[in-house]
Write a protein that holds these residues in place. Structure first.
Motif, PDB file in Angstrom:
ATOM      1  N   SER A 142     -59.306  -2.557  37.541  1.00  9.51           N
ATOM      2  CA  SER A 142     -60.505  -3.396  37.585  1.00  9.51           C
ATOM      3  C   SER A 142     -60.844  -3.993  36.227  1.00  9.51           C
ATOM      4  O   SER A 142     -61.806  -4.728  36.091  1.00  9.51           O
ATOM      5  CB  SER A 142     -61.696  -2.567  38.077  1.00  9.51           C
ATOM      6  OG  SER A 142     -62.029  -1.554  37.141  1.00  9.51           O
ATOM      7  N   ARG A 143     -60.044  -3.654  35.217  1.00 10.73           N
ATOM      8  CA  ARG A 143     -60.243  -4.116  33.845  1.00 10.73           C
ATOM      9  C   ARG A 143     -61.495  -3.512  33.197  1.00 10.73           C
ATOM     10  O   ARG A 143     -61.975  -4.019  32.182  1.00 10.73           O
ATOM     11  CB  ARG A 143     -60.310  -5.646  33.765  1.00 10.73           C
ATOM     12  CG  ARG A 143     -59.008  -6.342  34.163  1.00 10.73           C
ATOM     13  CD  ARG A 143     -57.908  -6.025  33.150  1.00 10.73           C
ATOM     14  NE  ARG A 143     -56.696  -6.796  33.404  1.00 10.73           N
ATOM     15  CZ  ARG A 143     -56.450  -7.981  32.884  1.00 10.73           C
ATOM     16  NH1 ARG A 143     -57.309  -8.537  32.055  1.00 10.73           N
ATOM     17  NH2 ARG A 143     -55.334  -8.609  33.172  1.00 10.73           N
ATOM     18  N   LYS A 144     -62.060  -2.458  33.790  1.00  8.28           N
ATOM     19  CA  LYS A 144     -63.069  -1.704  33.060  1.00  8.28           C
ATOM     20  C   LYS A 144     -62.404  -1.053  31.850  1.00  8.28           C
ATOM     21  O   LYS A 144     -63.056  -0.782  30.851  1.00  8.28           O
ATOM     22  CB  LYS A 144     -63.697  -0.632  33.965  1.00  8.28           C
ATOM     23  CG  LYS A 144     -64.559  -1.194  35.076  1.00  8.28           C
ATOM     24  CD  LYS A 144     -65.086  -0.076  35.962  1.00  8.28           C
ATOM     25  CE  LYS A 144     -65.898  -0.624  37.113  1.00  8.28           C
ATOM     26  NZ  LYS A 144     -66.342   0.455  38.041  1.00  8.28           N
ATOM     27  N   LEU A 145     -61.126  -0.804  31.999  1.00  7.36           N
ATOM     28  CA  LEU A 145     -60.301  -0.363  30.879  1.00  7.36           C
ATOM     29  C   LEU A 145     -59.390  -1.525  30.514  1.00  7.36           C
ATOM     30  O   LEU A 145     -58.395  -1.789  31.194  1.00  7.36           O
ATOM     31  CB  LEU A 145     -59.462   0.857  31.264  1.00  7.36           C
ATOM     32  CG  LEU A 145     -60.132   2.224  31.178  1.00  7.36           C
ATOM     33  CD1 LEU A 145     -59.211   3.293  31.731  1.00  7.36           C
ATOM     34  CD2 LEU A 145     -60.501   2.545  29.748  1.00  7.36           C
ATOM     35  N   GLU A 146     -59.726  -2.235  29.469  1.00  6.11           N
ATOM     36  CA  GLU A 146     -58.953  -3.385  29.026  1.00  6.11           C
ATOM     37  C   GLU A 146     -57.710  -2.934  28.250  1.00  6.11           C
ATOM     38  O   GLU A 146     -57.699  -1.856  27.654  1.00  6.11           O
ATOM     39  CB  GLU A 146     -59.814  -4.266  28.103  1.00  6.11           C
ATOM     40  CG  GLU A 146     -60.963  -4.980  28.804  1.00  6.11           C
ATOM     41  CD  GLU A 146     -60.511  -6.277  29.442  1.00  6.11           C
ATOM     42  OE1 GLU A 146     -59.281  -6.478  29.574  1.00  6.11           O
ATOM     43  OE2 GLU A 146     -61.371  -7.089  29.809  1.00  6.11           O
ATOM     44  N   PRO A 147     -56.648  -3.755  28.231  1.00  8.64           N
ATOM     45  CA  PRO A 147     -55.511  -3.436  27.368  1.00  8.64           C
ATOM     46  C   PRO A 147     -55.964  -3.205  25.926  1.00  8.64           C
ATOM     47  O   PRO A 147     -56.752  -3.978  25.386  1.00  8.64           O
ATOM     48  CB  PRO A 147     -54.643  -4.701  27.475  1.00  8.64           C
ATOM     49  CG  PRO A 147     -54.953  -5.238  28.840  1.00  8.64           C
ATOM     50  CD  PRO A 147     -56.419  -4.972  29.035  1.00  8.64           C
ATOM     51  N   GLY A 148     -55.511  -2.103  25.355  1.00  9.31           N
ATOM     52  CA  GLY A 148     -55.896  -1.763  23.990  1.00  9.31           C
ATOM     53  C   GLY A 148     -57.100  -0.858  23.890  1.00  9.31           C
ATOM     54  O   GLY A 148     -57.383  -0.314  22.814  1.00  9.31           O
ATOM     55  N   ALA A 149     -57.836  -0.671  24.993  1.00  5.92           N
ATOM     56  CA  ALA A 149     -59.029   0.184  24.953  1.00  5.92           C
ATOM     57  C   ALA A 149     -58.638   1.637  24.691  1.00  5.92           C
ATOM     58  O   ALA A 149     -57.622   2.123  25.177  1.00  5.92           O
ATOM     59  CB  ALA A 149     -59.796   0.085  26.270  1.00  5.92           C
TER      60      ALA A 149
ATOM     61  N   MET B 202     -64.992  -9.565  29.058  1.00  7.37           N
ATOM     62  CA  MET B 202     -65.206  -8.507  30.022  1.00  7.37           C
ATOM     63  C   MET B 202     -65.651  -7.238  29.307  1.00  7.37           C
ATOM     64  O   MET B 202     -65.200  -6.939  28.227  1.00  7.37           O
ATOM     65  CB  MET B 202     -63.901  -8.252  30.797  1.00  7.37           C
ATOM     66  CG  MET B 202     -64.088  -7.337  31.988  1.00  7.37           C
ATOM     67  SD  MET B 202     -62.590  -7.309  33.017  1.00  7.37           S
ATOM     68  CE  MET B 202     -62.561  -9.006  33.571  1.00  7.37           C
ATOM     69  N   GLU B 203     -66.563  -6.475  29.946  1.00 10.39           N
ATOM     70  CA  GLU B 203     -67.112  -5.297  29.282  1.00 10.39           C
ATOM     71  C   GLU B 203     -66.037  -4.257  29.079  1.00 10.39           C
ATOM     72  O   GLU B 203     -65.149  -4.065  29.890  1.00 10.39           O
ATOM     73  CB  GLU B 203     -68.235  -4.701  30.141  1.00 10.39           C
ATOM     74  CG  GLU B 203     -69.459  -5.611  30.244  1.00 10.39           C
ATOM     75  CD  GLU B 203     -70.534  -4.944  31.057  1.00 10.39           C
ATOM     76  OE1 GLU B 203     -70.334  -3.801  31.486  1.00 10.39           O
ATOM     77  OE2 GLU B 203     -71.584  -5.548  31.249  1.00 10.39           O
ATOM     78  N   SER B 204     -66.131  -3.545  27.955  1.00 13.68           N
ATOM     79  CA  SER B 204     -65.199  -2.452  27.712  1.00 13.68           C
ATOM     80  C   SER B 204     -65.609  -1.253  28.536  1.00 13.68           C
ATOM     81  O   SER B 204     -66.747  -1.115  28.945  1.00 13.68           O
ATOM     82  CB  SER B 204     -65.187  -2.087  26.222  1.00 13.68           C
ATOM     83  OG  SER B 204     -66.456  -1.647  25.836  1.00 13.68           O
ATOM     84  N   SER B 205     -64.680  -0.365  28.782  1.00 15.56           N
ATOM     85  CA  SER B 205     -64.946   0.799  29.613  1.00 15.56           C
ATOM     86  C   SER B 205     -65.877   1.770  28.919  1.00 15.56           C
ATOM     87  O   SER B 205     -65.875   1.940  27.711  1.00 15.56           O
ATOM     88  CB  SER B 205     -63.631   1.518  29.930  1.00 15.56           C
ATOM     89  OG  SER B 205     -63.890   2.766  30.488  1.00 15.56           O
ATOM     90  N   SER B 206     -66.669   2.471  29.759  1.00 16.53           N
ATOM     91  CA  SER B 206     -67.549   3.500  29.218  1.00 16.53           C
ATOM     92  C   SER B 206     -66.769   4.726  28.794  1.00 16.53           C
ATOM     93  O   SER B 206     -67.335   5.665  28.284  1.00 16.53           O
ATOM     94  CB  SER B 206     -68.576   3.890  30.275  1.00 16.53           C
ATOM     95  OG  SER B 206     -67.909   4.458  31.373  1.00 16.53           O
ATOM     96  N   LEU B 207     -65.459   4.727  29.010  1.00 22.63           N
ATOM     97  CA  LEU B 207     -64.665   5.865  28.558  1.00 22.63           C
ATOM     98  C   LEU B 207     -64.643   5.946  27.047  1.00 22.63           C
ATOM     99  O   LEU B 207     -64.223   6.937  26.477  1.00 22.63           O
ATOM    100  CB  LEU B 207     -63.230   5.757  29.078  1.00 22.63           C
ATOM    101  CG  LEU B 207     -63.071   5.826  30.598  1.00 22.63           C
ATOM    102  CD1 LEU B 207     -61.613   5.798  30.967  1.00 22.63           C
ATOM    103  CD2 LEU B 207     -63.725   7.057  31.157  1.00 22.63           C
TER     104      LEU B 207
END
Length: 244
Positions: A48-55, A1-6
């Protein structure tokens, strides 16, 4: 899954929380609303998992993406840290916290079953008509269809769910129970586990049954309906662990 643009460039779909023509000086109410909007936006990205655990999540990048100052972002992340959703890393901003494990989930459900039916029982016995009316307003708001992005709507629903359960605990009049439940930050932690439309629709129906018992001043029925709601909620979220 894509990592967040944050952690990088802002996505094309990023929504500034405040428009470019907004006045630079805001009232306390506007600042509160802005902070809530930033929190809900970040929560929707996490759910929504745009922010994955660990991001990694940094205040200045989030502020630029949302078109706001760093203050509401700092407040939102501080709130999420208290709720166990992010972890502060010295000199590196924040990182998204790990998901609940199966063991943590089951412990949480067990504790809810011990406390929340008691809170509902007390609410049916002690809630003032004014508090009952407020509870019904909260429940009606949760049942309203949302025009927001589905993930943002899901984040708002998670926050409203927490608010409703807290109002029931407050109406029960036992401060120790209310404080214990508040410290669990149950709702946002559970809603991270999975997204499914029926989680919202079924919860609304179950809340209605709890509220009907409270309104009718039926303590046994209120405790039963709350236990039933928690057990059904647990079954819905337990599906997130099917691959364990």
């Amino acid at each position: 899954m894509e990592s967040s643009s944050l952690t990088g460039d802002p996505p094309a779909t990023s929504r500034p929380v405040l428009g470019p023509d907004a006045p630079p000086r805001r009232t306390a109410r506007q600042r509160s609303q802005l902070g809530e909007a930033v929190y809900e936006e970040l929560l929707s990205r996490l759910l929504s998992r745009k922010l994955e655990p660990g991001a990694r999540v940094t205040i200045d990048v989030v502020a630029r993406e949302l078109g706001v100052s760093q203050t509401p972002v700092r407040q939102a992340l501080g709130r999420m840290e208290v709720e166990g959703l992010v972890v502060r890393v010295p000199n590196a901003g924040y990182r998204v916290a790990p998901q609940l494990t199966r063991a943590q989930f089951e412990d949480l459900v067990e504790l809810r079953l011990l406390l929340e039916p008691v809170a509902a029982r007390h609410a049916a016995e002690r809630m003032t008509p004014e508090r009952v009316a407020h509870l019904e307003t909260l429940a009606a708001r949760m049942a309203e269809p949302s025009e927001a992005d589905e993930w943002l709507a899901y984040a708002v629903f998670a926050r409203q769910d927490a608010e409703l359960h807290d109002a029931i605990a407050a109406g029960g009049g036992n401060a120790a129970i209310r404080d214990a439940l508040a410290r669990l930050h149950t709702h946002v932690r559970l809603f991270r586990l999975r997204f499914q439309t029926r989680i919202q629709t079924e919860a609304v129906d179950e809340h209605a049954a709890v509220l009907a018992a409270i309104r009718a001043r039926e303590p046994d029925a209120a405790a039963y309906e709350m236990r039933r709601h928690i057990e059904r909620s647990a079954e819905r979220f337990r599906a997130a662990f099917v691959d364990d």
